[in-house]
Design an enzyme around this catalytic site. Structure first.
Site, PDB file in Angstrom:
ATOM      1  N   CYS A  88      48.424  34.928  51.719  1.00 44.27           N
ATOM      2  CA  CYS A  88      47.839  36.166  51.203  1.00 44.27           C
ATOM      3  C   CYS A  88      46.443  35.915  50.605  1.00 44.27           C
ATOM      4  O   CYS A  88      45.514  35.671  51.359  1.00 44.27           O
ATOM      5  CB  CYS A  88      48.815  36.819  50.231  1.00 44.27           C
ATOM      6  SG  CYS A  88      48.534  38.579  50.073  1.00 44.27           S
ATOM      7  N   HIS A 177      54.171  36.564  51.767  1.00 44.10           N
ATOM      8  CA  HIS A 177      54.476  35.566  50.718  1.00 44.10           C
ATOM      9  C   HIS A 177      55.778  34.818  50.982  1.00 44.10           C
ATOM     10  O   HIS A 177      56.821  35.218  50.446  1.00 44.10           O
ATOM     11  CB  HIS A 177      54.610  36.284  49.372  1.00 44.10           C
ATOM     12  CG  HIS A 177      53.329  36.805  48.842  1.00 44.10           C
ATOM     13  ND1 HIS A 177      52.534  36.100  47.985  1.00 44.10           N
ATOM     14  CD2 HIS A 177      52.693  37.979  49.058  1.00 44.10           C
ATOM     15  CE1 HIS A 177      51.466  36.797  47.682  1.00 44.10           C
ATOM     16  NE2 HIS A 177      51.531  37.954  48.324  1.00 44.10           N
ATOM     17  N   GLU A 179      56.766  32.231  49.722  1.00 46.17           N
ATOM     18  CA  GLU A 179      57.246  31.589  48.489  1.00 46.17           C
ATOM     19  C   GLU A 179      58.099  32.546  47.654  1.00 46.17           C
ATOM     20  O   GLU A 179      58.686  32.145  46.667  1.00 46.17           O
ATOM     21  CB  GLU A 179      56.063  31.052  47.669  1.00 46.17           C
ATOM     22  CG  GLU A 179      55.177  32.079  46.984  1.00 46.17           C
ATOM     23  CD  GLU A 179      54.218  32.816  47.937  1.00 46.17           C
ATOM     24  OE1 GLU A 179      54.309  32.619  49.164  1.00 46.17           O
ATOM     25  OE2 GLU A 179      53.407  33.610  47.427  1.00 46.17           O
TER      26      GLU A 179
END
Ligand code: GLN
Length: 204
Positions: A88, A177, A179
C-alpha cells in the site's frame, strides 16, 4: 551457529508491528529461519536479506525515510538485488511514478500509481482475489492506491480489471495489506525470493 537471516521492516509509521509479527510467526512455525528487525537508522540495514515497507501514510513515511537517510540506501540495495516488498503506502514509495510531488517514488518498481484512487465512498473494503503462484487470497484494502500502469513489472493479481499486485525481479508490491490477515503466504513468497530464487544481499 548460523544466525537467522534478518528482514528489515521500515519502522516509522503504519503497520510495522503487524509485518514483524508475521515474519516472526513464519519462523516459529518452523519455516524459514528469519528474524524481523525494525529499521529507522541506516546502520540497521547492514546485512539485511530483505526489506519491507509497510502501509500507512506515504507522505509521512517518505519524509522520515529521507530525514533518517534510508530512502536512497533502500533504493541502491534494491538495485543490488536485495528483495523489497512494499504494501500500500510502501508500494507508492517504491513506484516509478506516484503522480504526487510530495511522495517521489524510488522507481525500483516500474509502476505508475494513483493515490487514494477509490475515493470516499468505498475507501476500505475486503475482497477475494487470485494471486499467481500463491492462489486465492482475502485482500484488505484501506485507502488504497491503484496501479494505473505496471510498466515492466509482471502482474500477479487483479481485482476485476484493476492491477493489485506486481513483481519485478526482486521487488514485489501490492495495493492491499497482507499483514492484516493471518495468512502468511505472501510473506512466505517474499522470503522465497531469497531462499528459493537466490536473491540475497547481505554483507554478512
Ligand atoms: N492512502 C495512503 C497513502 O496514500 C495509503 C494507505 C495505506 O497504506 N493503507 O499514503
Amino acid at each position: 551457529m548460523l544466525l537467522p537471516e534478518r528482514i528489515g521492516v521500515v519502522g516509522f509509521q503504519g503497520d510495522v508491528s503487524e509485518h514483524i509479527d508475521i515474519i516472526n510467526s513464519i519462523r516459529r512455525k518452523g519455516g524459514i529461519d528469519v528474524e524481523a528487525v525494525e529499521v529507522r537508522k541506516p546502520e540497521k540495514l547492514d546485512g539485511v536479506s530483505g526489506i519491507i515497507i509497510p502501509g500507512g501514510e506515504s507522505t509521512t513515511i517518505y519524509k522520515l525515510t529521507q530525514n533518517y537517510g534510508i530512502y536512497d540506501r533502500i533504493k541502491s540495495m534494491a538495485n543490488d538485488g536485495v528483495p523489497v516488498m512494499g504494501t500500500c503506502a510502501g508500494l507508492i514509495l517504491i513506484s516509478r511514478e506516484t503522480n504526487d510531488e510530495r511522495v517521489p517514488g524510488m522507481g525500483i518498481l516500474d509502476t505508475e500509481i494513483r493515490r487514494n484512487a477509490y475515493g470516499r465512498q468505498i475507501n476500505s473494503f475486503i475482497d477475494n482475489i487470485k494471486i499467481d503462484e500463491i492462489g486465492d487470497f482475502q485482500a484488505v484494502f484501506i485507502r488504497a492506491p491503484v496501479i494505473s500502469s505496471p510498466g515492466r513489472s509482471r502482474v500477479m493479481a487483479r481485482r476485476g480489471d484493476e492491477i493489485v499486485m506486481v513483481r519485478q525481479d526482486n521487488i514485489i508490491g501490492m495495493t492491499f495489506h497482507p499483514e492484516l490477515t493471518r495468512d502468511t503466504r505472501i510473506h512466505e513468497y517474499f522470503l522465497g525470493l531469497m531462499e528459493r530464487e537466490g536473491y540475497i544481499s547481505s554483507g554478512r
